[in-house]
Write a protein that holds these residues in place. Sequence first.
Motif, PDB file in Angstrom:
ATOM      1  N   THR A 174      11.438  -2.228   2.599  1.00  0.00           N
ATOM      2  CA  THR A 174      11.537  -0.768   2.587  1.00  0.00           C
ATOM      3  C   THR A 174      12.740  -0.300   3.393  1.00  0.00           C
ATOM      4  O   THR A 174      13.479   0.600   2.969  1.00  0.00           O
ATOM      5  CB  THR A 174      10.222  -0.157   3.137  1.00  0.00           C
ATOM      6  OG1 THR A 174       9.168  -0.616   2.285  1.00  0.00           O
ATOM      7  CG2 THR A 174      10.264   1.352   3.160  1.00  0.00           C
ATOM      8  N   SER A 218       6.417   4.107   4.826  1.00  0.00           N
ATOM      9  CA  SER A 218       6.078   2.835   5.452  1.00  0.00           C
ATOM     10  C   SER A 218       5.202   3.108   6.667  1.00  0.00           C
ATOM     11  O   SER A 218       5.619   3.816   7.582  1.00  0.00           O
ATOM     12  CB  SER A 218       7.348   2.092   5.880  1.00  0.00           C
ATOM     13  OG  SER A 218       7.001   0.946   6.618  1.00  0.00           O
ATOM     14  N   LYS A 219       4.014   2.519   6.664  1.00  0.00           N
ATOM     15  CA  LYS A 219       3.113   2.720   7.800  1.00  0.00           C
ATOM     16  C   LYS A 219       3.801   2.286   9.097  1.00  0.00           C
ATOM     17  O   LYS A 219       3.818   3.005  10.076  1.00  0.00           O
ATOM     18  CB  LYS A 219       1.828   1.918   7.555  1.00  0.00           C
ATOM     19  CG  LYS A 219       0.813   2.059   8.646  1.00  0.00           C
ATOM     20  CD  LYS A 219      -0.484   1.330   8.296  1.00  0.00           C
ATOM     21  CE  LYS A 219      -1.401   1.317   9.509  1.00  0.00           C
ATOM     22  NZ  LYS A 219      -2.629   0.560   9.275  1.00  0.00           N
ATOM     23  N   GLY A 233       0.808  -1.223   0.000  1.00  0.00           N
ATOM     24  CA  GLY A 233       0.000   0.000   0.000  1.00  0.00           C
ATOM     25  C   GLY A 233       0.836   1.266   0.000  1.00  0.00           C
ATOM     26  O   GLY A 233       0.353   2.335  -0.374  1.00  0.00           O
ATOM     27  N   SER A 234       2.091   1.168   0.418  1.00  0.00           N
ATOM     28  CA  SER A 234       2.960   2.344   0.433  1.00  0.00           C
ATOM     29  C   SER A 234       3.641   2.549  -0.916  1.00  0.00           C
ATOM     30  O   SER A 234       4.539   3.385  -1.036  1.00  0.00           O
ATOM     31  CB  SER A 234       4.001   2.200   1.549  1.00  0.00           C
ATOM     32  OG  SER A 234       3.333   2.088   2.787  1.00  0.00           O
ATOM     33  N   LYS A 292       6.621 -13.739   5.955  1.00  0.00           N
ATOM     34  CA  LYS A 292       7.588 -12.760   6.475  1.00  0.00           C
ATOM     35  C   LYS A 292       8.425 -13.393   7.588  1.00  0.00           C
ATOM     36  O   LYS A 292       9.641 -13.230   7.635  1.00  0.00           O
ATOM     37  CB  LYS A 292       6.858 -11.538   7.069  1.00  0.00           C
ATOM     38  CG  LYS A 292       6.254 -10.588   6.065  1.00  0.00           C
ATOM     39  CD  LYS A 292       5.681  -9.367   6.815  1.00  0.00           C
ATOM     40  CE  LYS A 292       4.766  -8.542   5.927  1.00  0.00           C
ATOM     41  NZ  LYS A 292       4.059  -7.481   6.641  1.00  0.00           N
ATOM     42  N   GLN A 295      -4.836  -8.461   7.404  1.00  0.00           N
ATOM     43  CA  GLN A 295      -4.069  -9.178   6.366  1.00  0.00           C
ATOM     44  C   GLN A 295      -3.101 -10.141   7.034  1.00  0.00           C
ATOM     45  O   GLN A 295      -1.914 -10.130   6.755  1.00  0.00           O
ATOM     46  CB  GLN A 295      -3.340  -8.205   5.421  1.00  0.00           C
ATOM     47  CG  GLN A 295      -2.373  -7.207   6.057  1.00  0.00           C
ATOM     48  CD  GLN A 295      -3.058  -6.059   6.734  1.00  0.00           C
ATOM     49  OE1 GLN A 295      -4.060  -5.543   6.242  1.00  0.00           O
ATOM     50  NE2 GLN A 295      -2.560  -5.654   7.893  1.00  0.00           N
ATOM     51  N   GLY A 297      -3.037   0.104   5.061  1.00  0.00           N
ATOM     52  CA  GLY A 297      -2.000   0.365   4.052  1.00  0.00           C
ATOM     53  C   GLY A 297      -2.576   0.510   2.654  1.00  0.00           C
ATOM     54  O   GLY A 297      -2.234   1.429   1.909  1.00  0.00           O
ATOM     55  N   ARG A 298      -3.480  -0.399   2.272  1.00  0.00           N
ATOM     56  CA  ARG A 298      -4.005  -0.385   0.907  1.00  0.00           C
ATOM     57  C   ARG A 298      -5.033   0.721   0.686  1.00  0.00           C
ATOM     58  O   ARG A 298      -5.561   0.875  -0.412  1.00  0.00           O
ATOM     59  CB  ARG A 298      -4.571  -1.761   0.549  1.00  0.00           C
ATOM     60  CG  ARG A 298      -5.533  -2.347   1.568  1.00  0.00           C
ATOM     61  CD  ARG A 298      -5.739  -3.842   1.322  1.00  0.00           C
ATOM     62  NE  ARG A 298      -6.605  -4.473   2.315  1.00  0.00           N
ATOM     63  CZ  ARG A 298      -6.175  -4.992   3.457  1.00  0.00           C
ATOM     64  NH1 ARG A 298      -4.892  -4.919   3.783  1.00  0.00           N
ATOM     65  NH2 ARG A 298      -7.008  -5.573   4.297  1.00  0.00           N
TER      66      ARG A 298
HETATM   67  O1  F6P Z   1       2.733  -7.175   3.468  1.00  0.00           O
HETATM   68  C1  F6P Z   1       1.524  -6.584   3.638  1.00  0.00           C
HETATM   69  C2  F6P Z   1       1.594  -5.166   4.121  1.00  0.00           C
HETATM   70  O2  F6P Z   1       1.444  -5.145   5.493  1.00  0.00           O
HETATM   71  C3  F6P Z   1       0.539  -4.338   3.423  1.00  0.00           C
HETATM   72  O3  F6P Z   1      -0.704  -4.463   3.992  1.00  0.00           O
HETATM   73  C4  F6P Z   1       1.142  -2.993   3.469  1.00  0.00           C
HETATM   74  O4  F6P Z   1       0.527  -2.142   2.555  1.00  0.00           O
HETATM   75  C5  F6P Z   1       2.577  -3.303   3.141  1.00  0.00           C
HETATM   76  O5  F6P Z   1       2.824  -4.522   3.804  1.00  0.00           O
HETATM   77  C6  F6P Z   1       3.581  -2.269   3.522  1.00  0.00           C
HETATM   78  O6  F6P Z   1       3.561  -1.993   4.875  1.00  0.00           O
HETATM   79  P1  F6P Z   1       4.250  -0.702   5.468  1.00  0.00           P
HETATM   80  O7  F6P Z   1       3.588   0.494   4.898  1.00  0.00           O
HETATM   81  O8  F6P Z   1       4.048  -0.805   6.954  1.00  0.00           O
HETATM   82  O9  F6P Z   1       5.713  -0.739   5.107  1.00  0.00           O
END
Ligand code: F6P
Length: 545
Positions: free
Chosen positions: A212, A204-205, A153-154, A510, A503, A265-266
């Motif tokens: 990232t 990144s959230k 989502g980022s 991971k 999710q 995120g999405r």
């Molecule tokens: O892997 C899934 C996820 O958690 C998504 O939902 C999210 O958009 C992406 O990873 C990135 O997460 P973040 O913005 O925390 O880096």
Amino acid sequence: MKAAARQALQALQAHKADLEGRHLRDLFAEDPQRFERFSVSLGDFTLDFSKNRIVAETLPLLIALAEGAELEALRDRMFGGDAINITEKRAVLHTALRAPAGQSIAVDGENIMPGVHDVLAAMERFVDGVRDGSVTSSAGKRFTDVVNIGIGGSDLGPAMAAMALSPYRGDGPRVHFVSNVDGAHIADTLATLDPATTLILVASKTFTTSETMTNAGTARAWIAGKLGEDAVGAHFAAISTNLAKVGEFGIAMDRVFGFWDWVGGRYSVWAAIGLPVALAIGFGNFRKFLAGAHLMDEHFRTAPLAENIPVLMGLLGVWYRNVWDFRSYAILPYDQRLARFAAHLQQLDMESNGKRVTRDGDSVDYETGPVIWGEPGTNGQHAFFQLIHQGTDVIPADFLLAARPHEQLGDHHAKLAANCLAQTEALAFGKTEAEVRDELAGSGMSDADIDALAPHKVFPGNRPTNTLIYRQLDPETLGMLIALYEHKVFVQGAVWDINSFDQWGVELGKALASRLLPVVRDGGSTEKLDASTRGLVERFRALAD
Ligand code: F6P
């Protein structure tokens, strides 16, 4: 699924039997008003859903399904800030990010709207500064390029929107997106750039996502290596909900744009995660993008279910998934600048509704989210449309078309539009064996050759599509389009009684990757691995030497 929704689904299953022998060709012949009956407009934006396997009696049955699922109550709870993301105990308020400043929306008793608009104001100052050259690089130079480092989502929403709205760039910076931990991605991107005029956004959230953080470290080393450690502050900004982690990375707080845990995120392109889009198109255009989404929110919130575009699209999707057992769904924009739209919708839809337990944690005994995929037309026509026309699976599809192009280039746009319309026509009506035989006979072919060739040239038709048509792919329209699909996903999640906002399914991979990293990178022991993974690690090591 709620008992009343289950009952409505059974009624739809019975209704399917009435429709099974009826072809779209017959339905159009029987009802010349099909377009008027089965299309809805919101301003210049129109959904034509007449080329679906439905008749007048289908609609009330679909609406009964939404009512049985108590869709409107759940929708109102989302807009009102209730913690409907039950597994994470969070509100779901991406709609607040595009709501006007005067509105009041409370989370845990606190009005969140002043905070939303404070961040927008801070983004606006930064965007204006970068675009007018008053926010400069360490050497006082104007930024010519922005690299957004983020994933999921980022990345997907902002990358898609920046491409879609590229005609609005003016003299703003070029924006690039790096997501994959594969070093090829950042290497290829940075190779084209001058560090002295490049701004890096770390998006990144959580500010913990491995891909990232790895790419951010590489970009930091690139800036520090080329321009010196002191240059880093001027060349970085961050977007996150985790301010503590941003501080640890070394980005100054006046370069951090925050958001909140009630933004998934999405669903975060509307928050500070949209910063690269705003840098690319200017803040005035970014506000129009938010306004378009808000228009769709208001439509979703207030329009009667039978005239509600996201509700209709969501219910038609359930009709095909649960009653007709169609497993995949294609997104086919006749708009090259929407080349990443299907990729964004893949995360939006499949991460939201790829679930196998209900909100209460019981296993579902019905299908949930379909596989979402797609590419722009006309390219797709020369690749996978063969299967959509004549394959054994029926794949419902959405076609998207702007009436006006941004370029006035001869008859390009007329050809694009003609192709889009022709495809939905061919899918709906097909070509019968009699038509094929007539055509071949007219060309002078022998009866024996006609017998051999005719079956291959028959198009079954009766393949359902929606068409979304709008004036132009401008910021407001893109905002409407994305919000439309967000709400479509919401409608389906409500019917399936699943939590569309967590999710957990991404976590196991991971965790295993973190466990395997020391084995792959540092030569750690393979002893505890399963036979396949151990064999692959050993092969990987042998080939890498
Ligand atoms: O892997 C899934 C996820 O958690 C998504 O939902 C999210 O958009 C992406 O990873 C990135 O997460 P973040 O913005 O925390 O880096």
